[in-house]
Design a protein around this motif. Structure first.
Motif, short mmCIF file in Angstrom:
data_model
loop_
_atom_site.label_atom_id
_atom_site.label_comp_id
_atom_site.label_asym_id
_atom_site.label_seq_id
_atom_site.Cartn_x
_atom_site.Cartn_y
_atom_site.Cartn_z
N TRP A 33 106.83 110.25 4.17
CA TRP A 33 105.87 109.38 3.48
C TRP A 33 106.10 107.92 3.78
CZ3 TRP A 33 107.21 111.91 -1.82
CH2 TRP A 33 106.73 113.23 -1.85
N SER A 34 107.35 107.53 3.88
CA SER A 34 107.67 106.11 4.01
C SER A 34 107.58 105.60 5.44
CB SER A 34 109.07 105.84 3.46
OG SER A 34 110.05 106.44 4.30
N GLY A 35 107.72 106.48 6.40
CA GLY A 35 107.59 106.09 7.79
C GLY A 35 108.89 105.81 8.52
N SER A 36 109.99 105.68 7.79
CA SER A 36 111.28 105.48 8.47
C SER A 36 112.42 105.91 7.56
CB SER A 36 111.47 104.01 8.86
OG SER A 36 111.78 103.22 7.73
N VAL A 37 113.53 106.22 8.18
CA VAL A 37 114.73 106.59 7.43
C VAL A 37 115.20 105.41 6.58
CG1 VAL A 37 117.17 107.26 7.64
CG2 VAL A 37 115.44 108.36 9.08
N GLY A 38 115.13 104.21 7.13
CA GLY A 38 115.55 103.02 6.38
C GLY A 38 114.76 102.81 5.11
N ARG A 39 113.43 102.97 5.20
CA ARG A 39 112.59 102.83 4.01
C ARG A 39 112.84 103.96 3.03
NH1 ARG A 39 107.69 102.05 7.51
NH2 ARG A 39 108.00 99.96 8.29
N ALA A 40 113.05 105.15 3.54
CA ALA A 40 113.33 106.29 2.66
C ALA A 40 114.65 106.09 1.93
CB ALA A 40 113.36 107.59 3.47
N PHE A 41 115.64 105.55 2.64
CA PHE A 41 116.94 105.29 2.01
C PHE A 41 116.81 104.19 0.96
CE2 PHE A 41 121.37 103.43 2.36
CZ PHE A 41 121.97 104.42 1.60
N TRP B 11 114.16 103.61 -0.81
CA TRP B 11 113.51 104.30 -1.94
C TRP B 11 114.56 105.09 -2.72
CZ3 TRP B 11 113.46 109.36 -3.36
CH2 TRP B 11 112.59 109.71 -4.40
N PHE B 12 115.39 105.84 -2.03
CA PHE B 12 116.43 106.67 -2.64
C PHE B 12 117.33 105.83 -3.55
CE2 PHE B 12 120.79 108.37 -2.43
CZ PHE B 12 120.60 109.70 -2.79
N ARG B 13 117.68 104.63 -3.09
CA ARG B 13 118.60 103.78 -3.81
C ARG B 13 117.96 102.96 -4.92
NH1 ARG B 13 123.47 101.11 -1.32
NH2 ARG B 13 124.19 101.82 -3.34
N SER B 14 116.67 102.61 -4.79
CA SER B 14 116.15 101.62 -5.71
C SER B 14 114.88 101.97 -6.49
CB SER B 14 115.90 100.31 -4.95
OG SER B 14 114.92 100.51 -3.95
N GLN B 15 114.16 102.99 -6.09
CA GLN B 15 112.90 103.29 -6.77
C GLN B 15 113.13 104.00 -8.10
OE1 GLN B 15 109.69 102.42 -5.85
NE2 GLN B 15 109.22 103.17 -7.90
N PRO B 16 112.78 103.36 -9.22
CA PRO B 16 112.93 104.04 -10.52
C PRO B 16 111.92 105.18 -10.62
CG PRO B 16 112.03 101.82 -10.80
CD PRO B 16 112.26 102.01 -9.34
N LEU B 17 112.39 106.31 -11.06
CA LEU B 17 111.53 107.49 -11.22
C LEU B 17 111.23 107.65 -12.70
CD1 LEU B 17 113.44 109.88 -8.78
CD2 LEU B 17 111.50 108.37 -8.28
N HIS B 18 110.00 107.37 -13.06
CA HIS B 18 109.61 107.36 -14.48
C HIS B 18 109.83 108.71 -15.15
CE1 HIS B 18 108.20 103.35 -13.84
NE2 HIS B 18 107.40 103.75 -12.87
N SER B 19 109.66 109.79 -14.39
CA SER B 19 109.86 111.13 -14.95
C SER B 19 111.31 111.38 -15.36
CB SER B 19 109.45 112.19 -13.92
OG SER B 19 108.07 112.10 -13.64
N PHE B 20 112.21 110.54 -14.87
CA PHE B 20 113.64 110.70 -15.16
C PHE B 20 114.21 109.47 -15.87
CE2 PHE B 20 112.66 113.31 -11.44
CZ PHE B 20 113.12 114.54 -11.87
N GLY B 21 113.42 108.88 -16.73
CA GLY B 21 113.90 107.72 -17.49
C GLY B 21 114.22 106.53 -16.62
N ASP B 22 113.48 106.37 -15.54
CA ASP B 22 113.63 105.27 -14.60
C ASP B 22 114.95 105.29 -13.82
OD1 ASP B 22 111.10 104.29 -15.01
OD2 ASP B 22 111.72 102.87 -16.55
N LYS B 23 115.61 106.43 -13.78
CA LYS B 23 116.77 106.57 -12.90
C LYS B 23 116.27 106.70 -11.47
CE LYS B 23 119.87 108.64 -16.22
NZ LYS B 23 120.77 109.75 -16.52
N THR B 24 117.11 106.32 -10.53
CA THR B 24 116.77 106.47 -9.12
C THR B 24 117.21 107.84 -8.61
OG1 THR B 24 118.88 105.61 -8.34
CG2 THR B 24 117.10 103.99 -8.72
#
Length: 120
Positions: A71-79, A81-94
């Motif tokens: 979805w993100s287009g690169s491993v760097g962008r995916a990483f 996302w993995f480290r910093s994108q808060p996931l609302h379904s999980f109480g904003d944990k990454t």
């Protein structure tokens, strides 16, 4: 793109190579240990690296990043996302937080739900 990522970090023996993974993510092995919630020895010492628990944690991390790379287009962008994108379904944990807690399956299920057109 993502298939290449998988093949660059998983050896012919089926094990995630911590050095290759760290190199692909442009981080050190110490950083890799921190990101995955493993000890430095777990990603550095061969016996510990081959353990089921260490390999499961590394494989989960690779699978999540690989999935998001599509979805993100690169491993760097995916990483990132993995480290910093808060996931609302999980109480904003990454995803990183959840992997460290041993909840990688929940993240993978979440990503599958989104891929199938479900809501986050």
């Amino acid at each position: 793109m993502s298939i290449d990522f998988l093949h660059t970090v998983i050896g012919n023996d089926g094990l995630v190579a911590s050095g290759a993974l760290a190199k692909e993510l442009h981080i050190t092995k110490s950083d890799l240990a921190e990101v995955t919630g493993l000890s430095r020895d777990s990603v550095s010492k061969v016996v510990r690296l081959k353990s089921k628990a260490t390999q499961a944690r590394l494989r989960d991390t690779v699978e999540i990043i690989n999935h998001v790379t599509e979805w993100s287009g690169s491993v760097g962008r995916a990483f990132a996302w993995f480290r910093s994108q808060p996931l609302h379904s999980f109480g904003d944990k990454t995803a990183e937080d959840l992997v460290k807690e041993g909840r990688a399956k929940a993240v993978k299920d979440y990503l599958s739900r989104i891929a199938e057109g479900g809501y986050a």
